[in-house]
Design a protein around this motif. Structure first.
Motif, PDB file in Angstrom:
ATOM      1  N   VAL A   1       0.857  -1.192   0.000  1.00  0.00           N
ATOM      2  CA  VAL A   1       0.000   0.000   0.000  1.00  0.00           C
ATOM      3  C   VAL A   1       0.892   1.240   0.000  1.00  0.00           C
ATOM      4  O   VAL A   1       1.834   1.336   0.800  1.00  0.00           O
ATOM      5  N   VAL A   2       0.600   2.175  -0.905  1.00  0.00           N
ATOM      6  CA  VAL A   2       1.419   3.382  -1.020  1.00  0.00           C
ATOM      7  C   VAL A   2       0.625   4.597  -0.547  1.00  0.00           C
ATOM      8  O   VAL A   2      -0.558   4.739  -0.843  1.00  0.00           O
ATOM      9  N   VAL A   3       1.305   5.475   0.197  1.00  0.00           N
ATOM     10  CA  VAL A   3       0.685   6.697   0.728  1.00  0.00           C
ATOM     11  C   VAL A   3       1.650   7.853   0.420  1.00  0.00           C
ATOM     12  O   VAL A   3       2.411   8.292   1.286  1.00  0.00           O
ATOM     13  N   PRO A   4       1.619   8.368  -0.822  1.00  0.00           N
ATOM     14  CA  PRO A   4       2.635   9.326  -1.263  1.00  0.00           C
ATOM     15  C   PRO A   4       2.264  10.798  -1.104  1.00  0.00           C
ATOM     16  O   PRO A   4       2.611  11.625  -1.946  1.00  0.00           O
ATOM     17  N   SER A   5       1.566  11.161  -0.051  1.00  0.00           N
ATOM     18  CA  SER A   5       1.116  12.544   0.146  1.00  0.00           C
ATOM     19  C   SER A   5       2.286  13.522   0.088  1.00  0.00           C
ATOM     20  O   SER A   5       3.367  13.245   0.610  1.00  0.00           O
TER      21      SER A   5
ATOM     22  N   VAL B   1       4.567   1.936   1.827  1.00  0.00           N
ATOM     23  CA  VAL B   1       5.584   2.919   1.444  1.00  0.00           C
ATOM     24  C   VAL B   1       4.915   4.272   1.583  1.00  0.00           C
ATOM     25  O   VAL B   1       3.892   4.531   0.932  1.00  0.00           O
ATOM     26  N   VAL B   2       5.453   5.135   2.444  1.00  0.00           N
ATOM     27  CA  VAL B   2       4.756   6.372   2.790  1.00  0.00           C
ATOM     28  C   VAL B   2       5.690   7.571   2.731  1.00  0.00           C
ATOM     29  O   VAL B   2       6.889   7.464   3.003  1.00  0.00           O
TER      30      VAL B   2
ATOM     31  N   PRO C   1       8.567  13.647   1.151  1.00  0.00           N
ATOM     32  CA  PRO C   1       7.358  14.014   0.398  1.00  0.00           C
ATOM     33  C   PRO C   1       7.685  14.810  -0.857  1.00  0.00           C
ATOM     34  O   PRO C   1       8.514  15.719  -0.838  1.00  0.00           O
ATOM     35  N   GLY C   2       7.036  14.427  -1.957  1.00  0.00           N
ATOM     36  CA  GLY C   2       7.240  15.112  -3.220  1.00  0.00           C
ATOM     37  C   GLY C   2       8.474  14.670  -3.981  1.00  0.00           C
ATOM     38  O   GLY C   2       8.685  15.096  -5.123  1.00  0.00           O
TER      39      GLY C   2
END
Length: 394
Positions: A293-297, A319-320, A341-342
């Motif tokens: 599960v990916v959480v790329p905020s 992966v976050v 992030p980003g």
């Protein structure tokens, strides 16, 4: 034990009940019983019986509040029309007078919750202060204009000042989601601060431990489809991974068409599936079919994305992006991988590393299993009940 919950979401009124999406009110109903929870929130009248909802409140347990769409909207309405703030303050004071001795639940950094909580404390009442997001850096987001950034910065400093007042008050119990907010609260009330997540995750009815195909991962994204949730970054990562992955994107939002257009431009047909918004009961099957599960905020307003715990409840590693308070629970290299992030390159490298290393994936999945029990609603219901008992006995 009675709890008066200001939750902020707009409820639909129909047939003597109020309905809306998942809110902390539903969590509180499970914690202390529906009869002990009263809800304060804006409302609209529904033309027909709502069918897709997770929170339901009887009309005699509901208090209607003036409507606002955001912190910015609340402030502008108060400045342009002083009568708005007066109506809001009066609604808060009326509710507080009707429920002496109750706990008053607020979720910050919502400015409506801050006002409500401060008035409850001024009246000598007890406040359950759920700090669920960090407003101190939201003004930095690229979507804001220069004027909005200045306005947002000034407002964020004012909000932090008010949060300090709430945190340090002896009648406040601080429930913090994520390490950043917990650290902030402990500066002012170390004995009245606890880590807390109001997840509604139930044990999966069916848990599938499917074998992973060597050199291939089924990636899953669940959330609102907006650019600052990292959906477009995910598509670029999928393009670079090529035949090493399949991506399922669950959710709806204003940038869904933009995401679909980018997927087409990147020739991801057959490699990326957009399901749209799905009923909660269907999500378990989706999680079972995934590997990672990916959480790329890449925004500055995240607290702790609850999808992480939904993933862990299904024994799926994550992966976050390093946003909000994710380090309170995500341990890099143990139950997931963390990237800046980003930073699309780091995002890609994190996923590619897991694709290429079966031993690493096995270790991360084992770490997710360790977190499974802590990811369920029952765990956090016990945390809340224990803290309430401790506060009442103090």
């Amino acid at each position: 034990m009675k709890i008066i919950a200001f939750v902020g979401e707009t409820f639909e009124s129909f047939g003597g009940y109020y309905y809306t999406k998942p809110t902390s009110a539903a969590f509180l109903q499970d914690a202390v019983g529906m009869d002990q929870v009263f809800v304060c929130s804006p409302t609209v009248i529904a033309a027909e019986q709502p069918t897709r909802f997770s929170t339901k409140v009887a009309s005699d347990h509901f208090h209607t509040f003036p409507k606002y769409s955001s912190t910015k909207d609340f402030v502008l309405k108060s400045l342009v029309n002083p009568g708005f703030f007066k109506r809001y303050a009066k609604a808060a004071d009326d509710v507080i007078r009707q429920h002496p001795g109750a706990y008053f639940w607020i979720r910050t950094p919502s400015v409506g919750s801050i006002v409500f909580g401060l008035r409850a404390l001024k009246a000598g009442e007890k406040v359950l202060h759920h700090m669920c997001a960090d407003a101190s850096n939201t003004w930095r987001d690229a979507k804001y204009s220069a004027f909005e950034k200045v306005f947002g910065y000034v407002l964020s400093r004012y909000i932090r000042h008010k949060l300090k007042q709430i945190c340090r008050h002896s009648n406040t119990v601080n429930l913090c989601t994520g390490n950043a907010l917990e650290d902030f609260s402990k500066k002012y009330a170390p004995d009245r601060t606890v880590q807390f997540v109001d997840v509604m995750v139930k044990p999966p009815k069916q848990l599938v431990e499917k074998p992973v195909t060597p050199g291939f991962l089924n990636l899953l994204f669940v959330g609102r489809i907006v650019e600052d949730k990292g959906v477009l970054d995910l598509l670029h990562v999928a393009s670079r991974l090529g035949d090493q992955c399949h991506v399922t994107i669950v959710g709806d939002g204003p940038d869904l068409d933009k995401a679909k257009s980018l997927a087409a431009q990147l020739c991801l047909a057959g490699k990326v599936m957009f399901t749209g918004q799905l009923p909660h009961q269907q999500l378990s099957d989706i999680y079972n079919q995934s590997d990672l599960v990916v959480v790329p905020s890449n925004n500055h307003y995240e607290g702790f994305p609850r999808v992480i715990m939904e993933a862990w409840s299904h024994h799926k590693p994550v992966v976050v992006a390093d946003v909000g308070g994710i380090r309170a629970f995500v341990k890099d290299g143990e139950n997931g991988l963390i990237f800046a992030p980003g930073n699309v390159e780091q995002f890609y490298q994190s996923v590619a590393k897991i694709v290429a290393d079966a031993t690493l994936y096995t270790r991360l999945r084992q770490g997710a299993k360790v977190m499974a029990s802590q990811s369920l609603q029952t765990y956090w219901l016990n945390v809340l009940r224990t803290k309430l008992v401790q506060h009442n006995d103090a």
